[in-house]
Design an enzyme around this catalytic site. Structure first.
Site, PDB file in Angstrom:
ATOM      1  N   CYS A  75      -7.388   4.249   3.321  1.00 56.74           N
ATOM      2  CA  CYS A  75      -5.998   3.949   2.958  1.00 56.74           C
ATOM      3  C   CYS A  75      -5.874   2.435   2.849  1.00 56.74           C
ATOM      4  O   CYS A  75      -6.028   1.729   3.856  1.00 56.74           O
ATOM      5  CB  CYS A  75      -5.035   4.495   4.016  1.00 56.74           C
ATOM      6  SG  CYS A  75      -3.306   4.086   3.691  1.00 56.74           S
ATOM      7  N   HIS A 172      -9.988   9.434  -6.799  1.00 56.46           N
ATOM      8  CA  HIS A 172      -8.895   9.040  -7.704  1.00 56.46           C
ATOM      9  C   HIS A 172      -9.162   9.507  -9.120  1.00 56.46           C
ATOM     10  O   HIS A 172     -10.307   9.425  -9.595  1.00 56.46           O
ATOM     11  CB  HIS A 172      -8.720   7.523  -7.690  1.00 56.46           C
ATOM     12  CG  HIS A 172      -8.166   7.004  -6.406  1.00 56.46           C
ATOM     13  ND1 HIS A 172      -6.814   6.899  -6.164  1.00 56.46           N
ATOM     14  CD2 HIS A 172      -8.782   6.621  -5.251  1.00 56.46           C
ATOM     15  CE1 HIS A 172      -6.616   6.443  -4.935  1.00 56.46           C
ATOM     16  NE2 HIS A 172      -7.792   6.271  -4.356  1.00 56.46           N
ATOM     17  N   GLU A 221       0.028  10.897  -4.608  1.00 59.33           N
ATOM     18  CA  GLU A 221      -1.055  10.858  -3.630  1.00 59.33           C
ATOM     19  C   GLU A 221      -1.437  12.247  -3.109  1.00 59.33           C
ATOM     20  O   GLU A 221      -0.569  13.091  -2.853  1.00 59.33           O
ATOM     21  CB  GLU A 221      -0.667   9.984  -2.432  1.00 59.33           C
ATOM     22  CG  GLU A 221      -0.699   8.500  -2.707  1.00 59.33           C
ATOM     23  CD  GLU A 221      -0.725   7.689  -1.432  1.00 59.33           C
ATOM     24  OE1 GLU A 221      -1.292   8.183  -0.421  1.00 59.33           O
ATOM     25  OE2 GLU A 221      -0.176   6.563  -1.426  1.00 59.33           O
ATOM     26  N   CYS A 230       0.220   2.743  -3.673  1.00 58.37           N
ATOM     27  CA  CYS A 230      -1.032   3.299  -3.148  1.00 58.37           C
ATOM     28  C   CYS A 230      -2.093   2.216  -3.302  1.00 58.37           C
ATOM     29  O   CYS A 230      -2.419   1.833  -4.433  1.00 58.37           O
ATOM     30  CB  CYS A 230      -1.418   4.560  -3.922  1.00 58.37           C
ATOM     31  SG  CYS A 230      -2.985   5.291  -3.405  1.00 58.37           S
ATOM     32  N   GLY A 233      -5.259   3.443  -4.737  1.00 63.06           N
ATOM     33  CA  GLY A 233      -4.910   3.815  -6.114  1.00 63.06           C
ATOM     34  C   GLY A 233      -4.844   2.606  -7.021  1.00 63.06           C
ATOM     35  O   GLY A 233      -5.285   2.648  -8.184  1.00 63.06           O
TER      36      GLY A 233
HETATM   37  N1  API Z   1      -3.368   9.865  -0.020  1.00 64.13           N
HETATM   38  C1  API Z   1      -4.670   9.195   0.114  1.00 64.13           C
HETATM   39  C2  API Z   1      -4.748   8.449   1.462  1.00 64.13           C
HETATM   40  C3  API Z   1      -3.790   7.263   1.526  1.00 64.13           C
HETATM   41  C4  API Z   1      -4.049   6.279   0.422  1.00 64.13           C
HETATM   42  C5  API Z   1      -2.930   5.298   0.113  1.00 64.13           C
HETATM   43  N2  API Z   1      -1.759   5.378   0.939  1.00 64.13           N
HETATM   44  C6  API Z   1      -3.474   3.875   0.064  1.00 64.13           C
HETATM   45  O1  API Z   1      -2.736   2.915   0.310  1.00 64.13           O
HETATM   46  O2  API Z   1      -4.676   3.734  -0.302  1.00 64.13           O
HETATM   47  C7  API Z   1      -5.789  10.233   0.064  1.00 64.13           C
HETATM   48  O3  API Z   1      -5.527  11.397   0.421  1.00 64.13           O
HETATM   49  O4  API Z   1      -6.909   9.853  -0.319  1.00 64.13           O
END
Ligand code: API
Length: 292
Positions: A75, A172, A221, A230, A233
């Site tokens: 994250c 991603h 997400e 994100c 992301g």
């Molecule tokens: N939902 C993402 C985890 C959090 C990523 C996001 N909050 C960031 O800042 O990178 C996943 O399941 O891979």
């Protein structure tokens, strides 16, 4: 169980941060979901656990759970908040810390202007390591790299979306759109997240290229739905844009919650650097039901 927490946000991606340096709380997926619940709990996109170093040469361990209670590998916005958290609580006085995550070691750095830069490590393009099932699918050449054309269902009239697929430790799928304000995030996001070609599900990015150093991004997400930003992301989107020949090596990413700056030199082994804000909102205590 009564627990202390700190609420934080990085470009509007919000977190409940737990200090588990004295030992893990032993929370269940249901208890993580409770903490993330915006009506019955604290409310957050992810729950971040700060744990002691697991090995020499590493300062901390960083455990991440999505709002749906599932543990995930990485994250990015959380990593910046992690750095602010360990500095503000006096858990370290270092300007750069090495943090073990499920997907490897990352290195957040506290900058003089209060923003945080994180070495997120190199991107991963090999489909099997994303993971992404390419059986029966051919890559479609696009701007010096390629995208994959995903049918969003078996219905004949369903859209085919062209996605760039890569991992930043977490999976991603990034598609280019003309305008993020009209992009079909709510409609296509869940279908891409749960597409059968992503056995671990996937984060779905919608990328609008403004110019070679400025993009706009929305992300649906995995395990949290659309967030205001994100971090991984943003990293994945810029890396995809660079490989598709549309972006330079340092890009400002405009998200609904703020600006992230992403840098990638362009070789597969090069790390991706992400810089952005990390804010402590409030601290508190909450009674977490035991039976969840
Ligand atoms: N939902 C993402 C985890 C959090 C990523 C996001 N909050 C960031 O800042 O990178 C996943 O399941 O891979």
């Amino acid at each position: 169980m009564r627990i202390r927490f700190t609420k934080m946000q990085g470009a509007g991606n919000d977190f409940v941060v737990l200090d588990e340096t004295a030992g893990p709380l032993g929370l269940t997926p249901g208890q993580y979901r409770f903490l993330a619940d915006r009506h019955f709990g604290v409310g957050a996109d992810q729950i971040l656990s700060v744990r002691p170093s697991p090995a020499a040469g590493v300062d901390f361990q960083y455990v991440i759970h999505n709002a749906d209670g599932g543990e995930v590998e990485q994250c990015g916005n959380g990593a910046r908040c992690f750095m602010r958290f360990v500095r503000e609580r006096g858990l370290t006085d270092k300007d750069v810390v090495r943090v073990q995550t499920l997907s490897g070691v990352i290195a957040p750095r506290m900058n003089g202007d209060g923003r945080v830069t994180v070495d997120m490590g190199p991107p991963v393009f090999e489909p099997a390591r994303v993971p992404f099932d390419t059986a029966g699918l051919d890559p479609q050449p696009d701007g010096g790299w390629h995208t994959w054309h995903l049918a969003l269902s078996t219905e004949a009239d369903e859209p085919i979306v062209a996605v760039a697929v890569l991992s930043m430790g977490n999976p991603h799928a990034v598609q280019l759109v003309d305008d993020i304000e009209t992009a079909p995030v709510a409609e296509q996001g869940p279908r891409i997240e749960h597409h059968p070609r992503f056995p671990q599900r996937v984060n779905a990015g919608f990328l609008q290229v403004v110019d070679r150093t400025h993009v706009r991004l929305r992300v649906f997400e995995r395990g949290a739905g659309e967030t205001l930003a994100c971090g991984t992301g943003a990293c994945a989107a810029v890396v995809a844009g660079i490989r598709l020949g549309q972006l330079d090596h340092r890009v400002d990413v405009e998200t609904r919650g703020g600006i992230l700056t992403i840098e990638w030199a362009g070789d597969e082994a090069d790390p991706v650097l992400m810089t952005g804000p990390a804010v402590t909102v409030f601290a508190g205590e909450i009674e977490v039901p035991d039976e969840l």
